[in-house]
Motif scaffolding. Structure first.
Motif: not given
Lengths: 147, 209
Positions: B100-102, B104-106, B108-109, B112
């Motif tokens: 889940t954390i990974t 969400l980070a992806l 978020y990215a 960019d």
């Protein structure tokens, strides 16, 4: 007689074509998609298909493990040797221009890329077949249930 | 619906199929089906790469992902069970957290990331455009990918070849080409030494079956 007659007949037809396609990918890599890596994997898969259909022992008679061992090393040596050859001709490591410095259509680069891709083909094919031989030799023979 | 370009629809369709296959792989217990679905997953990604104009990458994905790795996974599966054992829910919570954390980070990215085909993105500007220009003048090959791979980045490709060589060598040292790992015999200082497998071959055969 083995029960997989259709598989045998179809793969006998396909294996030479797969190997031929690998060579096409290898030597046409300068003009279209492809190159040593892809050609090596395709060539190895033709050998692996042969091993899957006709058994590992037959495949080892067609492509002996000693060839595989030599081929793996030979590929790296061809690649590295190309770099050393450009050294000897006065250029930097892997600077293929020194194979034909006067050429106006970059023949040196073409020869260099050809040699290097040949080395890649050798190593990739042999390494893939080696890994398959290593795993395949440990696995028990496929039973009809597994098919 | 009519103003969506057909390639975009193809991309979305392939992505949707990838998602379905990924869920099927997670849900299934039969290892044989999972290996086959992984091959399907690779083939779908290869089709998607073609639609993104990355033909060389698609070629490699189809040959390595769908071809060789499927066969190797099958070979590995033959040495183990045919079915995966179910894992208790509590043991899966840790992995769920990390995934889940990974994810969400992806997500978020994504903001960019450069747009697809953006000429000013980092991959296309700087050396990328230099290589394309230099290939036309100095190497004179129609396929820029081959020129970059074999000539401009010759060192890197040499490294890759050595990596593949080392992978093969490592497997050979561990398993041997004829599956005779542990069946060796040696005579250091005149005394007869055999691999473990050979000395208790009978019990080993019993364990296998």
């Amino acid at each position: 007689m083995s029960p997989h007659v259709i598989l045998r007949v179809v793969s006998k037809l396909l294996i030479p074509l797969i190997a031929l396609f690998a060579l096409y990918v290898q030597f046409h890599g300068d003009f279209g998609p492809g190159g040593g890596f892809q050609a090596g994997v395709i060539f190895a898969s033709s050998i692996i298909l042969y091993a899957l259909i006709f058994g590992l022992d037959e495949a080892k008679r067609a492509v002996p493990p000693s060839w595989v061992r030599i081929g793996m090393t030979l590929g790296v040596l061809i690649y590295g040797g190309t770099g050393v050859a450009t050294w000897m001709l006065g250029g930097e490591f892997l600077n293929y221009t020194y194979f034909a410095p006067q050429s106006t259509h970059a023949a040196g680069q073409h020869w260099g890329i050809f040699a290097v891709e040949l080395g890649v083909l050798c190593t990739v094919t042999s390494a893939m077949v080696a890994i398959f031989y290593a795993f395949g030799s440990r696995a028990p023979e496929l039973t009809d249930e597994d098919w | 619906m009519s103003n969506i370009p057909p390639t975009l629809m193809l991309d979305m369709g392939l992505m949707a199929m990838l998602l379905v296959v990924a869920f099927a792989v997670v849900r299934l217990r039969s290892l044989f089906a999972i290996v086959m679905l992984q091959g399907v997953y690779s083939l779908l990604s290869a089709a998607w790469f073609v639609s993104l104009d990355a033909v060389d990458v698609a070629f490699t994905e189809a040959a390595v992902g769908a071809g060789i790795s499927t066969v190797l996974m099958l070979g590995a599966m033959l040495l183990t069970e045919r079915e995966a054992k179910p894992v208790a829910m509590q043991k899966q919570l840790g992995s769920l957290f990390i995934v889940t954390i990974t994810g969400l980070a992806l997500f978020y990215a994504i903001g960019d990331m450069p747009a697809f085909g953006d000429a000013h993105s980092a991959a296309n500007a700087y050396v990328g455009s230099d290589y394309i220009a230099a290939t036309k003048n100095n190497i004179i090959l129609p396929n820029v990918v081959t020129a970059v791979l074999a000539s401009f980045r010759g060192y890197d490709t040499f490294g890759e070849v050595v990596v593949i060589y080392m992978a093969g060598l490592g497997i050979l040292l561990l398993l041997g080409l004829n599956g005779n790992a542990g069946k060796w015999r040696a005579q250091p200082n005149g005394q007869d030494v055999a691999g473990n497998r050979n000395s208790n071959a009978d019990s080993e055969a019993g364990d296998k079956s």
